[in-house]
Design a protein around this motif. Structure first.
Motif, PDB file in Angstrom:
ATOM      1  N   HIS A  43      49.962  32.998  30.557  1.00  0.00           N
ATOM      2  CA  HIS A  43      49.539  33.899  29.389  1.00  0.00           C
ATOM      3  C   HIS A  43      49.941  36.006  30.294  1.00  0.00           C
ATOM      4  O   HIS A  43      50.539  36.019  29.287  1.00  0.00           O
ATOM      5  CB  HIS A  43      48.901  33.160  28.905  1.00  0.00           C
ATOM      6  CG  HIS A  43      48.964  34.223  27.189  1.00  0.00           C
ATOM      7  ND1 HIS A  43      49.829  34.318  26.921  1.00  0.00           N
ATOM      8  CD2 HIS A  43      47.945  35.536  26.398  1.00  0.00           C
ATOM      9  CE1 HIS A  43      49.938  34.467  25.851  1.00  0.00           C
ATOM     10  NE2 HIS A  43      48.687  35.464  25.838  1.00  0.00           N
ATOM     11  N   THR A  44      48.527  35.909  30.781  1.00  0.00           N
ATOM     12  CA  THR A  44      48.418  36.883  31.071  1.00  0.00           C
ATOM     13  C   THR A  44      49.286  37.610  32.711  1.00  0.00           C
ATOM     14  O   THR A  44      49.577  38.876  32.590  1.00  0.00           O
ATOM     15  CB  THR A  44      47.157  37.649  31.408  1.00  0.00           C
ATOM     16  OG1 THR A  44      46.343  36.658  32.307  1.00  0.00           O
ATOM     17  CG2 THR A  44      46.446  37.271  30.387  1.00  0.00           C
ATOM     18  N   GLY A  45      50.198  37.318  32.927  1.00  0.00           N
ATOM     19  CA  GLY A  45      50.492  37.071  34.550  1.00  0.00           C
ATOM     20  C   GLY A  45      49.079  37.463  35.844  1.00  0.00           C
ATOM     21  O   GLY A  45      49.685  37.439  36.605  1.00  0.00           O
ATOM     22  N   HIS A  46      48.291  37.571  35.531  1.00  0.00           N
ATOM     23  CA  HIS A  46      47.051  37.091  36.807  1.00  0.00           C
ATOM     24  C   HIS A  46      45.879  36.546  36.108  1.00  0.00           C
ATOM     25  O   HIS A  46      45.601  35.859  34.870  1.00  0.00           O
ATOM     26  CB  HIS A  46      46.870  39.258  36.756  1.00  0.00           C
ATOM     27  CG  HIS A  46      46.761  40.463  35.522  1.00  0.00           C
ATOM     28  ND1 HIS A  46      45.221  39.685  35.452  1.00  0.00           N
ATOM     29  CD2 HIS A  46      47.139  40.465  34.600  1.00  0.00           C
ATOM     30  CE1 HIS A  46      45.144  40.713  33.514  1.00  0.00           C
ATOM     31  NE2 HIS A  46      46.129  41.274  33.555  1.00  0.00           N
ATOM     32  N   PHE A  47      44.831  36.759  37.057  1.00  0.00           N
ATOM     33  CA  PHE A  47      43.741  35.827  37.036  1.00  0.00           C
ATOM     34  C   PHE A  47      42.491  37.093  36.753  1.00  0.00           C
ATOM     35  O   PHE A  47      41.160  36.188  35.927  1.00  0.00           O
ATOM     36  CB  PHE A  47      43.416  34.819  38.458  1.00  0.00           C
ATOM     37  CG  PHE A  47      43.899  34.099  38.512  1.00  0.00           C
ATOM     38  CD1 PHE A  47      43.790  32.589  37.507  1.00  0.00           C
ATOM     39  CD2 PHE A  47      44.964  34.137  40.044  1.00  0.00           C
ATOM     40  CE1 PHE A  47      44.805  32.033  38.497  1.00  0.00           C
ATOM     41  CE2 PHE A  47      46.544  32.931  39.528  1.00  0.00           C
ATOM     42  CZ  PHE A  47      46.120  32.151  39.315  1.00  0.00           C
ATOM     43  N   ASP A  48      42.942  37.931  36.652  1.00  0.00           N
ATOM     44  CA  ASP A  48      41.464  39.108  35.941  1.00  0.00           C
ATOM     45  C   ASP A  48      40.862  38.875  34.600  1.00  0.00           C
ATOM     46  O   ASP A  48      39.376  38.913  34.845  1.00  0.00           O
ATOM     47  CB  ASP A  48      41.324  40.044  35.931  1.00  0.00           C
ATOM     48  CG  ASP A  48      42.786  40.482  37.275  1.00  0.00           C
ATOM     49  OD1 ASP A  48      42.192  40.234  38.495  1.00  0.00           O
ATOM     50  OD2 ASP A  48      43.516  42.154  37.448  1.00  0.00           O
ATOM     51  N   ALA A  49      41.616  38.548  33.685  1.00  0.00           N
ATOM     52  CA  ALA A  49      40.884  37.712  32.453  1.00  0.00           C
ATOM     53  C   ALA A  49      40.332  36.952  32.459  1.00  0.00           C
ATOM     54  O   ALA A  49      39.396  36.910  31.895  1.00  0.00           O
ATOM     55  CB  ALA A  49      41.670  37.731  31.543  1.00  0.00           C
ATOM     56  N   ILE A  50      40.358  36.079  33.499  1.00  0.00           N
ATOM     57  CA  ILE A  50      39.553  34.541  34.014  1.00  0.00           C
ATOM     58  C   ILE A  50      38.560  34.706  34.271  1.00  0.00           C
ATOM     59  O   ILE A  50      37.236  34.278  34.495  1.00  0.00           O
ATOM     60  CB  ILE A  50      40.199  33.650  34.103  1.00  0.00           C
ATOM     61  CG1 ILE A  50      39.606  31.815  34.212  1.00  0.00           C
ATOM     62  CG2 ILE A  50      41.012  33.405  35.891  1.00  0.00           C
ATOM     63  CD1 ILE A  50      39.509  31.520  32.270  1.00  0.00           C
TER      64      ILE A  50
ATOM     65  N   LEU B   3      36.250  38.711  42.245  1.00  0.00           N
ATOM     66  CA  LEU B   3      38.007  38.618  42.451  1.00  0.00           C
ATOM     67  C   LEU B   3      38.670  39.238  41.265  1.00  0.00           C
ATOM     68  O   LEU B   3      39.778  39.660  41.589  1.00  0.00           O
ATOM     69  CB  LEU B   3      38.065  37.223  42.077  1.00  0.00           C
ATOM     70  CG  LEU B   3      37.382  35.917  43.383  1.00  0.00           C
ATOM     71  CD1 LEU B   3      37.772  35.181  42.935  1.00  0.00           C
ATOM     72  CD2 LEU B   3      38.206  36.250  45.077  1.00  0.00           C
ATOM     73  N   ALA B   4      37.850  39.920  41.016  1.00  0.00           N
ATOM     74  CA  ALA B   4      38.248  40.877  39.876  1.00  0.00           C
ATOM     75  C   ALA B   4      39.116  41.897  40.211  1.00  0.00           C
ATOM     76  O   ALA B   4      39.850  42.805  39.368  1.00  0.00           O
ATOM     77  CB  ALA B   4      37.846  40.567  37.975  1.00  0.00           C
ATOM     78  N   LEU B   5      38.136  42.278  40.814  1.00  0.00           N
ATOM     79  CA  LEU B   5      38.358  44.349  42.173  1.00  0.00           C
ATOM     80  C   LEU B   5      39.567  43.894  42.892  1.00  0.00           C
ATOM     81  O   LEU B   5      40.028  42.408  43.096  1.00  0.00           O
ATOM     82  CB  LEU B   5      37.317  44.503  42.823  1.00  0.00           C
ATOM     83  CG  LEU B   5      35.983  44.270  41.736  1.00  0.00           C
ATOM     84  CD1 LEU B   5      34.831  44.841  42.450  1.00  0.00           C
ATOM     85  CD2 LEU B   5      36.270  45.272  40.873  1.00  0.00           C
ATOM     86  N   PRO B   6      39.862  44.881  43.773  1.00  0.00           N
ATOM     87  CA  PRO B   6      41.079  45.056  43.845  1.00  0.00           C
ATOM     88  C   PRO B   6      40.779  44.486  45.432  1.00  0.00           C
ATOM     89  O   PRO B   6      39.546  44.490  45.679  1.00  0.00           O
ATOM     90  CB  PRO B   6      41.567  46.470  44.308  1.00  0.00           C
ATOM     91  CG  PRO B   6      40.945  46.871  43.013  1.00  0.00           C
ATOM     92  CD  PRO B   6      40.086  46.425  42.426  1.00  0.00           C
ATOM     93  N   THR B   7      41.227  43.606  45.879  1.00  0.00           N
ATOM     94  CA  THR B   7      41.185  42.315  47.063  1.00  0.00           C
ATOM     95  C   THR B   7      40.775  42.960  48.408  1.00  0.00           C
ATOM     96  O   THR B   7      42.094  43.620  48.925  1.00  0.00           O
ATOM     97  CB  THR B   7      41.630  40.828  46.707  1.00  0.00           C
ATOM     98  OG1 THR B   7      40.918  40.767  45.295  1.00  0.00           O
ATOM     99  CG2 THR B   7      41.154  40.259  47.474  1.00  0.00           C
ATOM    100  N   GLY B   8      40.119  42.825  49.213  1.00  0.00           N
ATOM    101  CA  GLY B   8      39.943  43.810  50.136  1.00  0.00           C
ATOM    102  C   GLY B   8      38.623  43.127  51.143  1.00  0.00           C
ATOM    103  O   GLY B   8      38.099  41.663  50.788  1.00  0.00           O
ATOM    104  N   PRO B   9      38.728  43.003  52.360  1.00  0.00           N
ATOM    105  CA  PRO B   9      37.604  42.225  53.267  1.00  0.00           C
ATOM    106  C   PRO B   9      36.255  42.591  52.709  1.00  0.00           C
ATOM    107  O   PRO B   9      35.279  41.503  52.454  1.00  0.00           O
ATOM    108  CB  PRO B   9      37.608  43.030  55.060  1.00  0.00           C
ATOM    109  CG  PRO B   9      39.339  44.254  55.016  1.00  0.00           C
ATOM    110  CD  PRO B   9      39.341  44.093  53.783  1.00  0.00           C
ATOM    111  N   ILE B  10      35.655  43.783  51.991  1.00  0.00           N
ATOM    112  CA  ILE B  10      34.538  44.090  51.718  1.00  0.00           C
ATOM    113  C   ILE B  10      34.097  43.364  50.595  1.00  0.00           C
ATOM    114  O   ILE B  10      33.003  41.955  50.360  1.00  0.00           O
ATOM    115  CB  ILE B  10      33.947  45.099  51.050  1.00  0.00           C
ATOM    116  CG1 ILE B  10      34.112  46.064  53.055  1.00  0.00           C
ATOM    117  CG2 ILE B  10      32.847  45.079  51.302  1.00  0.00           C
ATOM    118  CD1 ILE B  10      33.943  47.580  52.657  1.00  0.00           C
ATOM    119  N   THR B  11      35.071  42.494  49.837  1.00  0.00           N
ATOM    120  CA  THR B  11      35.089  42.403  48.199  1.00  0.00           C
ATOM    121  C   THR B  11      35.392  40.951  48.476  1.00  0.00           C
ATOM    122  O   THR B  11      34.453  39.904  48.076  1.00  0.00           O
ATOM    123  CB  THR B  11      36.492  42.372  46.966  1.00  0.00           C
ATOM    124  OG1 THR B  11      37.504  42.469  47.880  1.00  0.00           O
ATOM    125  CG2 THR B  11      36.144  44.067  46.970  1.00  0.00           C
TER     126      THR B  11
END
Length: 126
Positions: free
Chosen positions: A94-101, A27-35
């Motif tokens: 706080h960060t503007g995205h979910f990547d950190a979590i 989910l932290a990677l660019p989201t596409g059908p494979i991920t």
């Protein structure tokens, strides 16, 4: 069942933990059908197997006598996960995205998996 009988409970537990490490990373990677597909498979294997495998590992290590207390403690700790969406939302605010979590979740699971790898079953009488 059969796999656990052949290899013991540690290997399936580590497989489940590895799946729980991979799932948030997807989910932290660019989201596409494979991920998203890898996420779905990893989270399914990870959540399903971790409940059974961790309980089986505790049973194998400590026996039946303290099983109720250990399982109750495991359920209590897993209940604390209910705070996850609140923490995730705060990180997003706080960060503007979910990547950190997602990266924190993977890192936390990696630390727990390392602990399981390095821990040996306790010996009776100690």
């Amino acid at each position: 069942g059969r796999l656990g009988e052949r290899v013991g409970p540690r290997a399936p537990t580590l497989l489940a933990m590895g799946s729980l490490i991979a799932a948030p990373l997807m989910l932290a990677l660019p989201t596409g059908p494979i991920t998203l597909s890898v996420f779905l498979v990893a989270i399914g294997i990870g959540l399903g197997a971790s409940n059974v495998c961790s309980a089986t590992l505790l049973l194998a290590w400590f026996g039946r006598r303290p099983n109720l207390e250990l399982f109750s403690l495991m359920c209590l700790v897993s209940t604390l996960a209910a705070a996850g969406p609140t923490v995730g939302g705060a990180v997003r605010d706080h960060t503007g995205h979910f990547d950190a979590i997602f990266l924190m979740l993977s890192g936390f699971e990696a630390v727990v998996a390392l602990g399981v790898m390095l821990t040996r079953a306790p010996r009776p009488g100690r």
